[in-house]
Scaffold this motif. Sequence first.
Motif, PDB file in Angstrom:
ATOM      1  N   GLN A  14      -1.454 -26.187  11.822  1.00  0.00           N
ATOM      2  CA  GLN A  14      -2.865 -25.903  12.078  1.00  0.00           C
ATOM      3  C   GLN A  14      -3.023 -24.849  13.167  1.00  0.00           C
ATOM      4  O   GLN A  14      -3.847 -23.936  13.056  1.00  0.00           O
ATOM      5  N   VAL A  15      -2.226 -24.954  14.203  1.00  0.00           N
ATOM      6  CA  VAL A  15      -2.305 -23.992  15.308  1.00  0.00           C
ATOM      7  C   VAL A  15      -1.870 -22.601  14.845  1.00  0.00           C
ATOM      8  O   VAL A  15      -2.542 -21.602  15.106  1.00  0.00           O
ATOM      9  N   LEU A  16      -0.741 -22.529  14.139  1.00  0.00           N
ATOM     10  CA  LEU A  16      -0.238 -21.224  13.709  1.00  0.00           C
ATOM     11  C   LEU A  16      -1.176 -20.582  12.689  1.00  0.00           C
ATOM     12  O   LEU A  16      -1.345 -19.359  12.677  1.00  0.00           O
ATOM     13  N   GLN A  17      -1.768 -21.395  11.836  1.00  0.00           N
ATOM     14  CA  GLN A  17      -2.744 -20.866  10.874  1.00  0.00           C
ATOM     15  C   GLN A  17      -3.942 -20.265  11.600  1.00  0.00           C
ATOM     16  O   GLN A  17      -4.433 -19.194  11.245  1.00  0.00           O
ATOM     17  N   ALA A  18      -4.401 -20.954  12.642  1.00  0.00           N
ATOM     18  CA  ALA A  18      -5.539 -20.451  13.418  1.00  0.00           C
ATOM     19  C   ALA A  18      -5.178 -19.130  14.103  1.00  0.00           C
ATOM     20  O   ALA A  18      -5.978 -18.200  14.150  1.00  0.00           O
ATOM     21  N   VAL A  19      -3.956 -19.044  14.634  1.00  0.00           N
ATOM     22  CA  VAL A  19      -3.513 -17.822  15.305  1.00  0.00           C
ATOM     23  C   VAL A  19      -3.439 -16.666  14.310  1.00  0.00           C
ATOM     24  O   VAL A  19      -3.859 -15.539  14.598  1.00  0.00           O
ATOM     25  N   ASN A  20      -2.898 -16.934  13.118  1.00  0.00           N
ATOM     26  CA  ASN A  20      -2.794 -15.890  12.095  1.00  0.00           C
ATOM     27  C   ASN A  20      -4.169 -15.387  11.664  1.00  0.00           C
ATOM     28  O   ASN A  20      -4.347 -14.190  11.408  1.00  0.00           O
ATOM     29  N   LYS A  21      -5.123 -16.275  11.583  1.00  0.00           N
ATOM     30  CA  LYS A  21      -6.451 -15.896  11.095  1.00  0.00           C
ATOM     31  C   LYS A  21      -7.185 -14.967  12.039  1.00  0.00           C
ATOM     32  O   LYS A  21      -8.147 -14.303  11.645  1.00  0.00           O
ATOM     33  N   ILE A  22      -6.786 -14.931  13.306  1.00  0.00           N
ATOM     34  CA  ILE A  22      -7.457 -14.006  14.232  1.00  0.00           C
ATOM     35  C   ILE A  22      -6.630 -12.739  14.437  1.00  0.00           C
ATOM     36  O   ILE A  22      -6.813 -12.008  15.407  1.00  0.00           O
ATOM     37  N   GLY A  23      -5.676 -12.480  13.521  1.00  0.00           N
ATOM     38  CA  GLY A  23      -4.982 -11.196  13.518  1.00  0.00           C
ATOM     39  C   GLY A  23      -3.741 -11.120  14.371  1.00  0.00           C
ATOM     40  O   GLY A  23      -3.269 -10.017  14.665  1.00  0.00           O
ATOM     41  N   LEU A  24      -3.191 -12.259  14.760  1.00  0.00           N
ATOM     42  CA  LEU A  24      -1.942 -12.249  15.519  1.00  0.00           C
ATOM     43  C   LEU A  24      -0.798 -12.694  14.616  1.00  0.00           C
ATOM     44  O   LEU A  24      -1.009 -13.410  13.633  1.00  0.00           O
ATOM     45  N   ALA A  25       0.420 -12.273  14.953  1.00  0.00           N
ATOM     46  CA  ALA A  25       1.594 -12.603  14.135  1.00  0.00           C
ATOM     47  C   ALA A  25       2.418 -13.685  14.821  1.00  0.00           C
ATOM     48  O   ALA A  25       2.520 -13.724  16.049  1.00  0.00           O
ATOM     49  N   VAL A  26       3.010 -14.571  14.002  1.00  0.00           N
ATOM     50  CA  VAL A  26       3.902 -15.612  14.514  1.00  0.00           C
ATOM     51  C   VAL A  26       5.264 -15.408  13.874  1.00  0.00           C
ATOM     52  O   VAL A  26       5.371 -15.319  12.640  1.00  0.00           O
ATOM     53  N   ARG A  27       6.301 -15.303  14.702  1.00  0.00           N
ATOM     54  CA  ARG A  27       7.643 -15.049  14.192  1.00  0.00           C
ATOM     55  C   ARG A  27       8.625 -16.038  14.803  1.00  0.00           C
ATOM     56  O   ARG A  27       8.281 -16.817  15.686  1.00  0.00           O
ATOM     57  N   GLY A  28       9.890 -15.962  14.312  1.00  0.00           N
ATOM     58  CA  GLY A  28      10.927 -16.858  14.803  1.00  0.00           C
ATOM     59  C   GLY A  28      11.615 -16.338  16.044  1.00  0.00           C
ATOM     60  O   GLY A  28      11.164 -15.389  16.700  1.00  0.00           O
ATOM     61  N   LEU A  29      12.772 -16.955  16.342  1.00  0.00           N
ATOM     62  CA  LEU A  29      13.464 -16.696  17.603  1.00  0.00           C
ATOM     63  C   LEU A  29      13.836 -15.238  17.795  1.00  0.00           C
ATOM     64  O   LEU A  29      13.782 -14.708  18.905  1.00  0.00           O
ATOM     65  N   TYR A  30      14.251 -14.543  16.705  1.00  0.00           N
ATOM     66  CA  TYR A  30      14.695 -13.155  16.841  1.00  0.00           C
ATOM     67  C   TYR A  30      13.763 -12.179  16.139  1.00  0.00           C
ATOM     68  O   TYR A  30      14.182 -11.138  15.644  1.00  0.00           O
ATOM     69  N   GLY A  31      12.482 -12.531  16.082  1.00  0.00           N
ATOM     70  CA  GLY A  31      11.488 -11.588  15.593  1.00  0.00           C
ATOM     71  C   GLY A  31      11.242 -11.671  14.099  1.00  0.00           C
ATOM     72  O   GLY A  31      11.485 -12.700  13.458  1.00  0.00           O
ATOM     73  N   GLU A  32      10.765 -10.563  13.540  1.00  0.00           N
ATOM     74  CA  GLU A  32      10.313 -10.510  12.154  1.00  0.00           C
ATOM     75  C   GLU A  32      11.427 -10.935  11.208  1.00  0.00           C
ATOM     76  O   GLU A  32      12.564 -10.473  11.307  1.00  0.00           O
ATOM     77  N   GLY A  33      11.087 -11.836  10.281  1.00  0.00           N
ATOM     78  CA  GLY A  33      12.033 -12.250   9.252  1.00  0.00           C
ATOM     79  C   GLY A  33      12.998 -13.333   9.693  1.00  0.00           C
ATOM     80  O   GLY A  33      13.896 -13.693   8.932  1.00  0.00           O
ATOM     81  N   THR A  34      12.841 -13.864  10.902  1.00  0.00           N
ATOM     82  CA  THR A  34      13.747 -14.926  11.359  1.00  0.00           C
ATOM     83  C   THR A  34      12.985 -16.242  11.435  1.00  0.00           C
ATOM     84  O   THR A  34      11.774 -16.276  11.634  1.00  0.00           O
ATOM     85  N   GLU A  35      13.732 -17.341  11.289  1.00  0.00           N
ATOM     86  CA  GLU A  35      13.096 -18.648  11.288  1.00  0.00           C
ATOM     87  C   GLU A  35      12.963 -19.184  12.711  1.00  0.00           C
ATOM     88  O   GLU A  35      13.642 -18.740  13.642  1.00  0.00           O
ATOM     89  N   SER A  36      12.057 -20.151  12.849  1.00  0.00           N
ATOM     90  CA  SER A  36      11.892 -20.791  14.149  1.00  0.00           C
ATOM     91  C   SER A  36      12.999 -21.821  14.346  1.00  0.00           C
ATOM     92  O   SER A  36      13.215 -22.685  13.505  1.00  0.00           O
TER      93      SER A  36
END
Length: 375
Positions: free
Chosen positions: A192-214
């Motif tokens: 729910q938190v990450l969805q809210a962050v994405n909806k306001i135009g911010l990106a959520v990524r993993g430990l080593y950036g784009e394309g990596t898992e958390s």
Amino acid sequence: MRFSTLIKHPADWMTGGVGDHCAVLTSRIRLARNLRNQPFPGWAKRDQRAAALDILRPAVEALPAMKDAFSQELGDLTSVQKQVLVERHLISREHAARGDGSGAVIERRQTFSLMLNEEDHLRMQAIRPGLQLSAAFEGLSALDTELESSLEFAFDPSLGYLTTCPTNLGTGLRASAMLHLPGLVLSDQIGQVLQAVNKIGLAVRGLYGEGTESLGNLYQISNQSTLGESEETIIRRLERVISQVAQHEQNAREKLLEDDPEMVADKIGRAYGVLRHAYIIDSKEALNHLSLLRLGGNLGFFPAETGLLCDALLMDIQPAHLQLHTGRKLSPEERDSIRAQIVRSRLQSLDSPDNRILSKEGEKPSEPPTPESYE
């Protein structure tokens, strides 16, 4: 500076404490710049990349802040050395994959690192502990200004700084924070938190950036827009959102302790048991258990300095760091064994969880967030 000297000590941002928000590990600012009248790295031929490097490297090395810095062409580093720099977030995975014609200049305290001929001619970054995006930008902006006195960057009066990827066009700025969010994961609020962050135009990524898992309940939150807003506006908005996410994490931890303290104690106790006694452990399992141990330190199950111990281990048990530590190439099985040995040794003096924390009463937390709550 030699590579061994650079890596001998942890970076300043790895030992700088957690500040007001224990969930925010680091803040990072990155600026992308390209030389005017030079083909961008992706289009440049080998001799053109070498020519650009000959322009960039002396200019960066001459910066007062980079005195005694580590400076090296990537083609002169081993694959393990390059991977160690990736694990320390000093260069990107994409940069490590490049060889001749690319370089890295890293300040001795590892606060500033500059990638030469990555996707753009220059990728400059500053990392600070805790939530310090404005301070990180202030330091990096000063370097950028000094470089502009000796280098002519590709700039359009209407569009701003010209970059290889359109998503970096304008300011060329990426601001991000690394957050530790085990409370939101354990309480099933993370989606729910990450969805809210994405909806306001911010990106959520993993430990080593784009394309990596958390891994280890670690998430990077960054801006996606670089055009049409000033650097200060982007940073202020991100700082506000990061503070709110950190507060939701704190609320989630308090609610977990209030509603299901035995579950929290069980998770932390099991993580402690595995880490103290395992003889074979892979990276993913170790990171996830260290995440819970760090949570235990924040909640009072362990001394407060346990968090810094976990942060250091998070880095030192990575595959390339293990191979650098032993001085030889290791099989996955050998890494799992040595990793467990290092963790047992570092945690040897850490006593069992202090479960007296379970008798404490927490304050009533707020409701989970919605996208509107970040506006």
